[in-house]
Design a protein around this motif. Structure first.
Motif, PDB file in Angstrom:
ATOM      1  N   PRO A 262     -70.502 106.115  62.540  1.00 49.96           N
ATOM      2  CA  PRO A 262     -70.719 104.836  61.845  1.00 49.96           C
ATOM      3  C   PRO A 262     -69.479 104.345  61.112  1.00 49.96           C
ATOM      4  O   PRO A 262     -69.190 103.136  61.099  1.00 49.96           O
ATOM      5  CB  PRO A 262     -71.857 105.160  60.865  1.00 49.96           C
ATOM      6  N   PHE A 265     -66.968 102.683  63.520  1.00 56.66           N
ATOM      7  CA  PHE A 265     -67.348 101.315  63.866  1.00 56.66           C
ATOM      8  C   PHE A 265     -67.174 100.373  62.675  1.00 56.66           C
ATOM      9  O   PHE A 265     -66.739  99.216  62.841  1.00 56.66           O
ATOM     10  CB  PHE A 265     -68.796 101.285  64.371  1.00 56.66           C
ATOM     11  N   ARG A 266     -67.496 100.835  61.485  1.00 56.08           N
ATOM     12  CA  ARG A 266     -67.346  99.979  60.312  1.00 56.08           C
ATOM     13  C   ARG A 266     -65.878  99.651  60.069  1.00 56.08           C
ATOM     14  O   ARG A 266     -65.540  98.513  59.702  1.00 56.08           O
ATOM     15  CB  ARG A 266     -67.963 100.664  59.093  1.00 56.08           C
ATOM     16  N   ALA A 275     -73.638  99.474  62.715  1.00 53.53           N
ATOM     17  CA  ALA A 275     -73.014 100.779  62.927  1.00 53.53           C
ATOM     18  C   ALA A 275     -74.059 101.887  62.919  1.00 53.53           C
ATOM     19  O   ALA A 275     -73.999 102.833  63.709  1.00 53.53           O
ATOM     20  CB  ALA A 275     -71.959 101.035  61.853  1.00 53.53           C
ATOM     21  N   CYS A 329     -68.675  98.372  71.850  1.00 58.01           N
ATOM     22  CA  CYS A 329     -69.272  99.407  71.009  1.00 58.01           C
ATOM     23  C   CYS A 329     -70.565  99.980  71.585  1.00 58.01           C
ATOM     24  O   CYS A 329     -70.809 101.194  71.515  1.00 58.01           O
ATOM     25  CB  CYS A 329     -69.502  98.877  69.598  1.00 58.01           C
TER      26      CYS A 329
END
Length: 423
Positions: A262, A265-266, A275, A329
């Motif tokens: 996460p 992705f953040r 995320a 993603c």
């Protein structure tokens, strides 16, 4: 966890006494408790075996800022699960023989509930780490004893019940990854209530197991085999070492993914809620693979090809994270979910690389203890690299590089041979 299942089943079926004890336990539980009640308890316990890890991954940025935690310490936090599983898991069968498996599962869930409820309010990094370790100690007990519970109370339904709790385990992982951020927002108060709320799930499961333990008086203690005792001769088996390395490296990738995906992705500009959903997708992809892969692998003469196919998906996923983390993603999440299915493949190979039940027990204990110890440095190093560089280029390159020895170990472990011939 599931490696313990493979060993436990083999050990329980190794003697007529083991079979009769398991059957007697299965019959005894049909009385006042009811098998449906036990099945519900099994599902509830399995749901609690991963949220302590995946919920934290979704809020890692907020936790780090809230506690003033460095990237290195955050990496240590993502290594704690492997350490707890390696050191505390082998004690679970001994505790179960002394107190009964239901009582120990209940105690483990109580530890999970206490650790999850208190750690957000510990007031510092040290307290947060210690209370995380308490929750993970309870999870380590559950990792080992869930398969024992299946064998003890459902001796005629081992396959379906194993699939049931495996799906619940994966579902709990995905549920926590997807809903922790929305829950934190809905509850107010920032990240602390978003993490603490998962203690309620453990508390509910513990209440069910309290009732099960109170009625577990007739089940014979002999149903719990001594699966935790390692076999010193396994150190002489190249196949056992290959399996341990394969297991350890796949665990490294899995726990880094659960703890850091996460955040990756953040940092690429993806919202916190999305995320978390991406991390949940990675885990949910593993559900059908955990059901399909064992059957496919068991029919194959050499499982090395399957290992290479999974690792190829991992390489593609890491390449995507490195060069286009936000743009593709969802694809990277799916590919890494497929790659993380190396876990059920490793468990299947444990069962196939030994000819006897006793051999499976010993191989499972060796592979899990060595494998989890090998997986500890990876998350630490990733956290350190992230802090030192301020980006994900080097950490992702490290993850991709670790797939190379994992591929070699998978090919060696997948050969059609047994450890009895090598020890």
């Amino acid at each position: 966890m599931m490696g313990a299942m493979v060993g436990t089943e083999g050990g329980a079926t190794d003697t007529a006494d083991g079979r009769s004890a398991a059957t007697a336990a299965g019959r005894a539980v049909r009385g006042p408790t009811g098998r449906w009640w036990l099945a519900m308890g099994l599902v509830l316990a399995a749901l609690n075996l991963r949220p302590a890890v995946t919920a934290l991954g979704s809020l890692m940025e907020e936790v780090r800022h809230g506690l003033g935690m460095s990237g290195t310490v955050a990496g240590l936090l993502t290594s704690v699960p492997s350490l707890c599983f390696a050191l505390l898991g082998p004690a679970a069968p001994r505790l179960a023989r002394r107190f009964g498996p239901a009582s120990v599962v209940c105690g483990g869930l109580a530890a999970v509930a206490a650790g999850l409820a208190l750690r957000p309010f510990a007031g510092g990094t040290a307290g947060f780490l210690l209370l995380s370790a308490l929750a993970l100690a309870g999870i380590a007990v559950g990792n080992v004893l869930m398969p024992v519970v299946v064998k003890r109370w459902f001796p005629d339904r081992v396959g379906p019940l194993t699939g049931l709790y495996s799906m619940a385990l994966t579902g709990g992982s995905a549920l926590a990854a997807a809903s922790t951020v929305p829950l934190a927002g809905a509850l107010g108060g920032g990240w602390r209530p978003g993490l603490a709320v998962w203690s309620l799930l453990a508390l509910g499961a513990g209440a069910v197991w309290w009732g099960i333990a109170a009625r577990d008086r007739a089940a014979p203690a002999a149903a719990v085999p001594a699966a935790e005792e390692p076999a010193p001769r396994m150190v002489r088996s190249p196949t056992a070492w290959a399996l341990a390395v394969f297991f350890g490296l796949q665990a490294t990738g899995a726990y880094i993914t659960m703890g850091w995906m996460p955040q990756i992705f953040r940092d690429a500009g993806v919202g916190a809620g999305t995320a978390g959903l991406l991390a949940a997708v990675t885990m949910l992809v593993g559900m059908p693979f955990s059901l399909l892969l064992p059957g496919i692998a068991a029919r194959a003469r050499n499982q090395g090809v399957i290992a290479l196919a999974l690792i190829a998906c991992g390489l593609a996923g890491y390449a995507g994270l490195r060069f286009a983390p936000a743009g593709g993603c969802w694809a990277w999440a799916v590919l890494l979910g497929i790659a993380n299915s190396s876990f059920p493949l490793a468990l299947t190979m444990i069962g196939m690389r030994a000819r006897t039940g006793a051999g499976v027990v010993r191989l499972s204990a060796f592979v899990q203890s060595i494998g989890y110890l090998l997986s500890i440095p990876g998350p630490l190093l990733v956290g350190r690299l992230y802090q030192a560089t301020g980006g994900w280029g080097l950490p992702i390159a490290l993850l991709a590089a670790l797939l190379v020895p994992q591929a070699v170990a998978g090919v060696l472990a997948g050969r059609d041979r047994s450890v009895e011939d090598e020890t």
